[in-house]
Design a protein around this motif. Structure first.
Motif, PDB file in Angstrom:
ATOM      1  N   GLN A 183      -7.494  -9.450  -4.483  1.00 55.07           N
ATOM      2  CA  GLN A 183      -6.804  -9.834  -5.585  1.00 55.07           C
ATOM      3  C   GLN A 183      -6.979  -9.130  -6.695  1.00 55.07           C
ATOM      4  OE1 GLN A 183      -3.337 -10.603  -4.262  1.00 55.07           O
ATOM      5  NE2 GLN A 183      -3.495 -11.883  -6.221  1.00 55.07           N
ATOM      6  N   PHE A 202      -2.679 -10.858  -2.187  1.00 53.99           N
ATOM      7  CA  PHE A 202      -3.423 -10.118  -1.004  1.00 53.99           C
ATOM      8  C   PHE A 202      -4.711 -10.952  -0.806  1.00 53.99           C
ATOM      9  CE2 PHE A 202      -1.006  -6.897  -3.603  1.00 53.99           C
ATOM     10  CZ  PHE A 202      -0.866  -6.194  -2.771  1.00 53.99           C
ATOM     11  N   GLY A 251       3.897 -11.466  -3.749  1.00 56.75           N
ATOM     12  CA  GLY A 251       2.556 -11.054  -2.807  1.00 56.75           C
ATOM     13  C   GLY A 251       1.271 -11.387  -3.079  1.00 56.75           C
ATOM     14  N   CYS A 274       4.880  -5.072  -3.441  1.00 48.79           N
ATOM     15  CA  CYS A 274       4.358  -6.472  -3.025  1.00 48.79           C
ATOM     16  C   CYS A 274       4.166  -7.374  -4.241  1.00 48.79           C
ATOM     17  CB  CYS A 274       2.808  -6.138  -2.451  1.00 48.79           C
ATOM     18  SG  CYS A 274       2.825  -5.383  -0.902  1.00 48.79           S
ATOM     19  N   VAL A 306      -1.109  -9.152   3.269  1.00 43.97           N
ATOM     20  CA  VAL A 306      -0.789  -9.680   1.939  1.00 43.97           C
ATOM     21  C   VAL A 306       0.368 -10.694   2.585  1.00 43.97           C
ATOM     22  CG1 VAL A 306       0.880  -7.783   2.112  1.00 43.97           C
ATOM     23  CG2 VAL A 306       0.705  -8.979   0.105  1.00 43.97           C
TER      24      VAL A 306
END
Length: 350
Positions: free
Chosen positions: A226, A126, A124, A119, A35
């Motif tokens: 995601q 991914f 964040g 996250c 991430v």
């Protein structure tokens, strides 16, 4: 008539046992994560996403994927980029890193859902998310699954599949079989293999000691990763997401010349397997032994040599082995490993 090869079910003897005494036949887990964060504030990411005390992490002046440095706690790695580089910060957790993070989540009375939410709150993205399912009931034989696929009895969105296996030249006994669905370069990729063979070879133990054990891995990148995280945060059900991914890409069927291939019925063993997958819950198996990798290396690579020196010492009345150990100077990485090992898990979280 075309011969049909139906993967056999596991041997199910009629044994009555209490459910609490039985290991779950199917177990799912988070198996790999990458991430990224568009920030250079690595302290914020370590403290507010991983919730780790940075003092327990070792810094290296190198990284991967274009990052210039790394803070790491064994298999938990946080990489940072150079000033002005929009790569920002990357958290990378291998399978062992995931198990280690789970010990910290457990200490904080948190779950993977809390980690994912942290996250997201920090912006964040991914870029890699792997799920794994351990099947110790072995609803099917992977070599027989391969035979069905080679006969065209696998309906899939993937156009490509690959496999590998091994056998002994001494007696012809087969080793583990692995089936790959899709391309390793694609954003979605499945891998089914016989985990018991892999672990037996890795640990140098008889295959019989491990029993039946299949592993099914789902490897997702970029938009697919995601999307999986987004769906997971809505459903709070890892197993539902795993089931949907598998069902979306692969279905094993029984050939029937009376109808077109897309109307072939789903094989019974596959329906039973998918049904059980749908009943799984998020699995956490914390690994608290953060120096295990070095210990295993010492055992597998040096233990015989050390024992030989010890026997010579006994025979000659010398202390060569203990002298070598006492005179060895620990490097910074060893001192950091020792500090981590001797600390309590609660000391390392914030």
């Amino acid at each position: 008539m075309t011969e049909q090869v139906n993967p056999p079910y596991a041997n199910r003897g009629v044994v009555i046992v209490k459910e609490k005494d039985v290991e779950k036949p199917l177990v799912s887990m988070v198996d790999y994560i990458r991430v990224t964060f568009k920030t250079h504030d690595i302290d914020n990411i370590i403290e507010n996403v991983l919730h780790l005390n940075k003092d327990f992490m070792a810094e290296k002046s190198s990284g991967f994927y274009g990052y210039v440095g790394t803070f790491e706690l064994d298999f938990i790695k946080v990489m940072y980029s150079a000033p002005g580089d929009n790569r920002g910060v990357l958290i990378e957790l291998s399978g062992q890193g995931c198990r280690q993070l789970e010990s910290f989540l457990e200490c904080r009375k948190k779950t993977w859902f809390d980690f994912f939410q942290d996250c997201i709150q920090q912006g964040g993205s991914f870029t890699r998310f792997d799920l794994a399912i351990d099947d110790k009931k072995t609803y099917f034989s992977i070599p027989d699954l391969l035979k069905k696929a080679q006969k065209g009895e696998c309906i899939s969105r993937f156009r490509k599949s690959d496999f590998n296996g091994s056998f002994s030249l001494a007696d012809g006994e087969t080793g583990g079989t692995t089936i790959y669905f899709g391309s390793k370069q694609s954003d979605a990729y499945l891998c089914f293999y016989e985990k018991n063979y892999e672990q037996a070879e890795k640990k140098g133990i008889p295959i019989e000691d491990l029993g039946n054990w299949n592993r099914y891995e789902l490897r997702l990148k970029n938009d697919r990763a995601q999307s999986a995280i987004k769906s997971l945060m809505k459903t709070m059900d890892l197993t539902l997401i795993a089931k949907q991914i598998i069902n979306n890409y692969v279905r094993f069927v029984d050939a029937d010349k009376k109808v077109t291939r897309e109307h072939w019925k789903t094989s019974l063993f596959w329906s039973e397997f998918i049904g059980d997958v749908g009943k799984l819950h998020l699995y956490m198996k914390p690994q608290k032994d953060l120096y295990q990798k070095s210990r295993n290396w010492l055992k597998n690579s040096c233990s015989r040599t050390m024992k030989m020196v010890m026997e010579v010492d006994k025979h000659l009345g010398r202390t060569d082995l203990s002298d070598m150990i006492l005179e060895a100077e620990l490097e910074d990485k060893h001192l950091k490993m020792l500090e981590v090992f001797m600390a309590q898990t609660a000391d390392m979280v914030v």
